[in-house]
Design an enzyme around this catalytic site. Structure first.
Site, PDB file in Angstrom:
ATOM      1  CE1 TYR A  53      -3.964  -1.885  -0.430  1.00 14.46           C
ATOM      2  CE2 TYR A  53      -2.905  -3.369   1.132  1.00 14.46           C
ATOM      3  CZ  TYR A  53      -3.888  -3.118   0.192  1.00 14.46           C
ATOM      4  OH  TYR A  53      -4.777  -4.105  -0.156  1.00 14.46           O
ATOM      5  CG  ASN A  89     -11.216   3.671  -8.006  1.00 12.23           C
ATOM      6  OD1 ASN A  89     -11.394   2.462  -8.163  1.00 12.23           O
ATOM      7  ND2 ASN A  89     -11.394   4.549  -8.961  1.00 12.23           N
ATOM      8  CG  ASP A  91      -7.525   6.765  -6.999  1.00 15.60           C
ATOM      9  OD1 ASP A  91      -8.338   7.700  -6.938  1.00 15.60           O
ATOM     10  OD2 ASP A  91      -7.625   5.841  -7.849  1.00 15.60           O
ATOM     11  CG  HIS A 106     -13.623  -1.491  -1.864  1.00 12.15           C
ATOM     12  ND1 HIS A 106     -13.493  -1.980  -3.144  1.00 12.15           N
ATOM     13  CD2 HIS A 106     -14.725  -2.092  -1.356  1.00 12.15           C
ATOM     14  CE1 HIS A 106     -14.479  -2.830  -3.403  1.00 12.15           C
ATOM     15  NE2 HIS A 106     -15.239  -2.916  -2.337  1.00 12.15           N
ATOM     16  CB  CYS A 114      -5.826   2.068  15.661  1.00 11.83           C
ATOM     17  SG  CYS A 114      -5.268   1.073  17.064  1.00 11.83           S
ATOM     18  N   GLY A 172     -16.261   2.118 -15.147  1.00 10.43           N
ATOM     19  CA  GLY A 172     -14.925   1.538 -15.041  1.00 10.43           C
ATOM     20  C   GLY A 172     -14.775   0.499 -13.949  1.00 10.43           C
ATOM     21  CB  THR A 173     -16.475  -1.175 -11.588  1.00  8.72           C
ATOM     22  OG1 THR A 173     -16.359  -2.299 -10.709  1.00  8.72           O
ATOM     23  CG2 THR A 173     -17.934  -0.886 -11.878  1.00  8.72           C
TER      24      THR A 173
HETATM   25  P1  OAD Z   1     -10.989  -4.130 -12.163  1.00  4.89           P
HETATM   26  O1  OAD Z   1      -9.530  -4.071 -12.432  1.00  4.89           O
HETATM   27  O2  OAD Z   1     -11.573  -5.433 -11.770  1.00  4.89           O
HETATM   28  O3  OAD Z   1     -11.772  -3.629 -13.438  1.00  4.89           O
HETATM   29  C1  OAD Z   1     -11.432  -2.449 -14.106  1.00  4.89           C
HETATM   30  C2  OAD Z   1     -12.473  -2.175 -15.178  1.00  4.89           C
HETATM   31  O4  OAD Z   1     -12.151  -0.929 -15.782  1.00  4.89           O
HETATM   32  C3  OAD Z   1     -12.537  -3.219 -16.282  1.00  4.89           C
HETATM   33  O5  OAD Z   1     -13.893  -3.553 -16.548  1.00  4.89           O
HETATM   34  C4  OAD Z   1     -11.906  -2.511 -17.496  1.00  4.89           C
HETATM   35  O6  OAD Z   1     -12.496  -2.911 -18.733  1.00  4.89           O
HETATM   36  C5  OAD Z   1     -12.248  -1.072 -17.197  1.00  4.89           C
HETATM   37  N1  OAD Z   1     -11.327  -0.089 -17.772  1.00  4.89           N
HETATM   38  C6  OAD Z   1      -9.988  -0.175 -17.963  1.00  4.89           C
HETATM   39  N2  OAD Z   1      -9.504   0.951 -18.518  1.00  4.89           N
HETATM   40  C7  OAD Z   1     -10.572   1.786 -18.675  1.00  4.89           C
HETATM   41  C8  OAD Z   1     -10.742   3.102 -19.196  1.00  4.89           C
HETATM   42  N3  OAD Z   1      -9.716   3.827 -19.680  1.00  4.89           N
HETATM   43  N4  OAD Z   1     -11.991   3.639 -19.195  1.00  4.89           N
HETATM   44  C9  OAD Z   1     -13.043   2.931 -18.724  1.00  4.89           C
HETATM   45  N5  OAD Z   1     -12.943   1.695 -18.224  1.00  4.89           N
HETATM   46  C10 OAD Z   1     -11.731   1.125 -18.195  1.00  4.89           C
HETATM   47  O7  OAD Z   1     -11.295  -2.989 -11.075  1.00  4.89           O
HETATM   48  P2  OAD Z   1     -12.580  -2.811 -10.121  1.00  4.89           P
HETATM   49  O8  OAD Z   1     -13.810  -3.307 -10.786  1.00  4.89           O
HETATM   50  O9  OAD Z   1     -12.559  -1.408  -9.651  1.00  4.89           O
HETATM   51  O10 OAD Z   1     -10.955  -4.218  -4.109  1.00  4.89           O
HETATM   52  O11 OAD Z   1     -12.204  -3.758  -8.936  1.00  4.89           O
HETATM   53  C11 OAD Z   1     -13.056  -3.851  -7.841  1.00  4.89           C
HETATM   54  C12 OAD Z   1     -12.291  -4.176  -6.593  1.00  4.89           C
HETATM   55  O12 OAD Z   1     -11.488  -5.334  -6.829  1.00  4.89           O
HETATM   56  C13 OAD Z   1     -11.281  -3.131  -6.180  1.00  4.89           C
HETATM   57  O13 OAD Z   1     -11.859  -2.062  -5.450  1.00  4.89           O
HETATM   58  C14 OAD Z   1     -10.324  -3.910  -5.351  1.00  4.89           C
HETATM   59  C15 OAD Z   1     -10.179  -5.123  -6.243  1.00  4.89           C
HETATM   60  O14 OAD Z   1      -9.833  -6.307  -5.639  1.00  4.89           O
HETATM   61  C16 OAD Z   1     -10.219  -4.444  -2.999  1.00  4.89           C
HETATM   62  O15 OAD Z   1      -8.997  -4.418  -2.993  1.00  4.89           O
HETATM   63  C17 OAD Z   1     -11.047  -4.710  -1.790  1.00  4.89           C
END
Ligand code: OAD
Length: 230
Positions: A53, A89, A91, A106, A114, A172-173
């Site tokens: 991290y 996210n 960030d 998250h 702590c 973007g998820t």
């Molecule tokens: P992922 O990495 O699973 O998915 C990212 C998504 O963003 C994918 O569907 C890509 O197609 C899309 N993507 C990539 N580049 C892009 C762009 N320029 N514009 C639009 N979309 C784009 O990430 P998350 O779904 O955020 O949790 O992941 C969810 C959680 O899994 C995170 O918060 C984290 C991770 O494990 C924890 O750590 C608890």
């Protein structure tokens, strides 16, 4: 007035230069979730986890918000109805892009927690395993990140907002991680119009009423201008 709930994921920060998790070469291709994103991993090797991290925090600090973050800030500033911006996210690019009220379900890289008394304080750029809590002095500082097996933050508030939402948009998820991946179903259940803005179809794409595929830097400003000009 239209009530909005916006969920963002790693894809919105990708064009700022922050690695996503599941794309080719993403974080989970280089690190094992069990090692760096679970309470058990932290108990086994706290140094590995704290350093993981620390690297994420340094990476986030070295990049800037992009036009998608800025478009959402513009939306929050001008929108008349309720608006809840929920991000998975860790960030702070939404805040630095101009959104003051972001729900980090998250957790957040710039916060330390702590593990003994639950006190939170601003994380230093480089946390150390031996850091002690400024409140109770226990040497139990951890990144304020929700790990797998832990409950995301403020779920009651999110569900309340989803129950009143006219529009739910996921940006973007990948739709792989619950409970966030289940928000589209919940929003639909309560009658919202649901929209996916993503580079590629997510794992839950079939549950959305509307989908638009492309880079967040293009799809998000476009969608925001449509909402503001309605
Ligand atoms: P992922 O990495 O699973 O998915 C990212 C998504 O963003 C994918 O569907 C890509 O197609 C899309 N993507 C990539 N580049 C892009 C762009 N320029 N514009 C639009 N979309 C784009 O990430 P998350 O779904 O955020 O949790 O992941 C969810 C959680 O899994 C995170 O918060 C984290 C991770 O494990 C924890 O750590 C608890």
């Amino acid at each position: 007035m239209t009530n909005l709930v916006i969920l963002t994921g790693a894809g919105i920060s990708a064009e700022s230069g922050i690695s996503t998790f599941r794309d080719d070469g993403g974080l989970w291709a280089k690190h094992r979730i069990e090692d760096v994103a679970t309470p058990e991993g932290f108990a086994r090797d706290p140094e590995l986890v704290v350093n993981f991290y620390n690297e994420r925090r340094a990476q986030a600090a070295s990049v800037a918000p992009n036009t998608a973050h800025k478009a959402l800030a513009n939306l929050e500033a001008q929108h008349q109805g309720d608006l809840l911006l929920v991000t998975q996210n860790v960030d702070d690019l939404h805040e630095r892009g101009g959104n003051p009220h972001v729900l980090h379900m998250h957790g957040a890289l710039n916060s330390a927690l702590c593990a003994s008394c639950d006190h939170r304080w601003p994380a230093p750029m480089r946390m150390l395993v031996a850091d002690s809590c400024p409140n109770c002095s226990a040497p139990m500082a951890r990144p304020d990140i929700v790990w797998f097996g832990e409950m995301p933050y403020q779920m009651d508030r999110i569900e309340r907002a989803l129950s009143k939402a006219d529009i739910f948009v996921a940006i973007g998820t990948s739709g792989n991680v619950y409970p966030a991946a289940g928000f589209v179903e919940m929003a639909s259940h309560y009658g919202a119009h649901t929209i996916e803005l993503n580079l590629e179809p997510s794992a839950v794409v079939s549950q959305f009423d509307e989908t638009r595929f492309g880079k967040a830097s293009e799809t998000v400003p476009q969608w925001v201008s449509e909402i503001l000009n309605k």
